[in-house]
Design an enzyme around this catalytic site. Structure first.
Site, PDB file in Angstrom:
ATOM      1  N   ASN A   1      27.990  -4.584  42.872  1.00 52.04           N
ATOM      2  CA  ASN A   1      27.558  -4.552  42.195  1.00 52.04           C
ATOM      3  C   ASN A   1      27.625  -5.163  40.475  1.00 52.04           C
ATOM      4  O   ASN A   1      27.411  -6.065  39.981  1.00 52.04           O
ATOM      5  CB  ASN A   1      27.305  -3.449  41.755  1.00 52.04           C
ATOM      6  CG  ASN A   1      26.442  -2.332  42.254  1.00 52.04           C
ATOM      7  OD1 ASN A   1      26.308  -2.490  43.187  1.00 52.04           O
ATOM      8  ND2 ASN A   1      26.664  -1.087  41.606  1.00 52.04           N
TER       9      ASN A   1
ATOM     10  N   LEU B   1      27.555  21.006  41.322  1.00 50.44           N
ATOM     11  CA  LEU B   1      26.886  22.130  41.711  1.00 50.44           C
ATOM     12  C   LEU B   1      26.455  22.733  42.819  1.00 50.44           C
ATOM     13  O   LEU B   1      26.344  24.386  42.849  1.00 50.44           O
ATOM     14  CB  LEU B   1      25.245  22.096  41.354  1.00 50.44           C
ATOM     15  CG  LEU B   1      24.305  21.523  40.135  1.00 50.44           C
ATOM     16  CD1 LEU B   1      23.809  20.965  39.467  1.00 50.44           C
ATOM     17  CD2 LEU B   1      24.980  22.261  38.338  1.00 50.44           C
TER      18      LEU B   1
ATOM     19  N   ALA C   1      26.152 -11.807  60.286  1.00 55.49           N
ATOM     20  CA  ALA C   1      27.556 -12.291  60.618  1.00 55.49           C
ATOM     21  C   ALA C   1      27.604 -12.953  59.262  1.00 55.49           C
ATOM     22  O   ALA C   1      28.210 -14.403  59.173  1.00 55.49           O
ATOM     23  CB  ALA C   1      28.425 -13.097  61.584  1.00 55.49           C
TER      24      ALA C   1
ATOM     25  N   GLU D   1      16.147  -8.268  50.822  1.00 57.12           N
ATOM     26  CA  GLU D   1      18.042  -7.095  51.183  1.00 57.12           C
ATOM     27  C   GLU D   1      18.138  -6.151  50.204  1.00 57.12           C
ATOM     28  O   GLU D   1      18.262  -5.342  50.615  1.00 57.12           O
ATOM     29  CB  GLU D   1      19.060  -8.095  51.728  1.00 57.12           C
ATOM     30  CG  GLU D   1      20.554  -7.170  52.069  1.00 57.12           C
ATOM     31  CD  GLU D   1      21.553  -8.553  52.365  1.00 57.12           C
ATOM     32  OE1 GLU D   1      22.777  -7.700  52.495  1.00 57.12           O
ATOM     33  OE2 GLU D   1      21.463  -9.807  53.110  1.00 57.12           O
TER      34      GLU D   1
END
Length: 384
Positions: free
Chosen positions: A371, A342, A124, A247
């Protein structure tokens, strides 16, 4: 593609795991998706067959296996569905904290049952007002005799609803300067009703990854024995930094596996689907799109496999792993969009796996550090 860190033993492990998944998981996976629930038997079966935490020392029920087995485990579950992230988080993200920083008593308490699947773990970190900025967490743990009293709230906790114990990131010294020096890790037994002041919130309703349970965890004057402190008080931030390399590498591994699976699905589809009297694989636009994705996936696979080799050799590759985490998860979003396109209208139908992949992969660019945070780390390491 030759992968030097994998041996014949790893491949035997892979084939055994794949047989189990094909027999017991794949036929039930769609139902699990609809129910948004993975049965407890899935965990205990993984444990009984030796797939959970094989790296754990034999004295605690493991096999002393190397990280290559974790790579195989993550890849094979990802091939089934990105929602099966719970066991990977348990195996290679949470349990290593117990192994690396736990006392002998703590290891005996949690490692054996974590290896059999009797106990499910969670960690957590994230709070409603705090995501990647761990130094700003508000959950506190105040010493009171032989106990700590926890107060605070965590959210977006994978395995949060099903876990039996959770490693809680909290402030044992809220006034510490710098703030991260006040962070500690405390393990809380998470069986409902076992610890007064602790409760699990409802399962959160996510856009994707429906077979991984995610929930809030609430601590209101939650009394936990001081013996549940993991490692030293005030060292929690450094423990987190030590384990985040693995990780984030694990996230990159699953992102690349997902990319490869989506390309495989699309290659099969475009060879069968016809338009204007010929398979759409014969159209130049389709060929160019496939060629571009195949190239980027090959580049990503080469980079990630190189990092796996370095990680297994014990090298510090925080910067490279940060690069891999953001680039591969962004690539998986790009590939999912191109592959859905596609597939045409069928790609938007739930009966086609690409639709599920399209909604499952975006969150990987958010968890394990966004990111944007990865790019900040890279920039800092470049001296900017």
């Amino acid at each position: 593609m030759q992968r030097p860190f994998l041996t014949e033993s790893h491949e035997i492990f892979r084939q055994s795991l794949r047989r189990y998944l094909e027999k017991e998981v794949i036929p039930n996976f769609e139902q699990w998706e609809e129910e948004r629930h993975v049965p407890r038997s899935f965990w205990t079966q993984l444990g009984e067959l030796g797939f959970l935490c094989p790296w754990v020392d034999e004295q605690y029920g493991g096999m002393n296996a190397d990280f290559g087995y974790s790579v195989v485990f993550s890849e094979e579950l990802e091939k089934v569905g990105a929602g099966l992230v719970g066991p990977g988080l348990h195996n290679d993200i949470v349990m290593p904290y117990i192994d690396a920083f736990g006392t002998e008593e703590q290891k005996k308490k949690w490692l054996p049952k974590g290896t059999t699947g009797e106990m499910i773990s969670a960690i957590a970190m994230t709070e409603p007002g705090t995501g990647s900025d761990l130094a700003s967490i508000k959950t506190t743990a105040k010493r009171d005799g032989k106990d700590f009293i926890l107060n605070g709230e965590k959210t977006f906790i994978t395995n949060g609803y099903s876990c039996n114990f959770v490693v809680v990131v909290c402030k044992t010294d809220p006034k510490a300067e710098p703030a991260h020096n006040g962070i500690s890790l405390i393990v809380v037994d998470a069986v409902d009703g076992a610890v007064p002041g602790f409760k699990k919130g409802k399962k959160l309703n996510k856009v994707g990854q429906h077979t991984s349970d995610t929930s809030e965890l609430i601590f209101e004057d939650c009394r936990v024995p001081a013996d549940n402190l993991l490692g030293e008080e005030g060292k929690g931030f450094y423990y987190l930094m030590d384990k985040l390399q693995q990780e984030r590498l694990t996230v990159a591994i699953t992102a690349m596996t997902s990319c490869e699976r989506m390309l495989e699905l699309t290659m099969d589809y475009i060879k069968q689907r016809e338009a204007f009297g010929r398979p759409i694989s014969k159209f130049q636009n389709t060929q160019f799109k496939i060629a571009e994705m195949a190239t980027e996936i090959q580049i990503g696979r080469t980079f990630v496999d190189n990092l796996i080799t370095k990680h297994m050799a014990g090298e510090a590759i925080v910067n490279e792993v940060s690069m891999a985490k953001w680039w591969t998860t962004d690539l998986s979003k790009k590939v999912s969009g191109e592959c859905m396109q596609l597939h045409g209208g069928y790609g938007y139908m739930e009966e086609y796996e690409i639709a599920r992949r399209y909604r499952d992969v975006p969150v990987a660019s958010i968890y394990a550090g966004t990111n944007e945070i990865m790019k900040t780390i890279i920039a800092k390491n470049l001296g900017l």
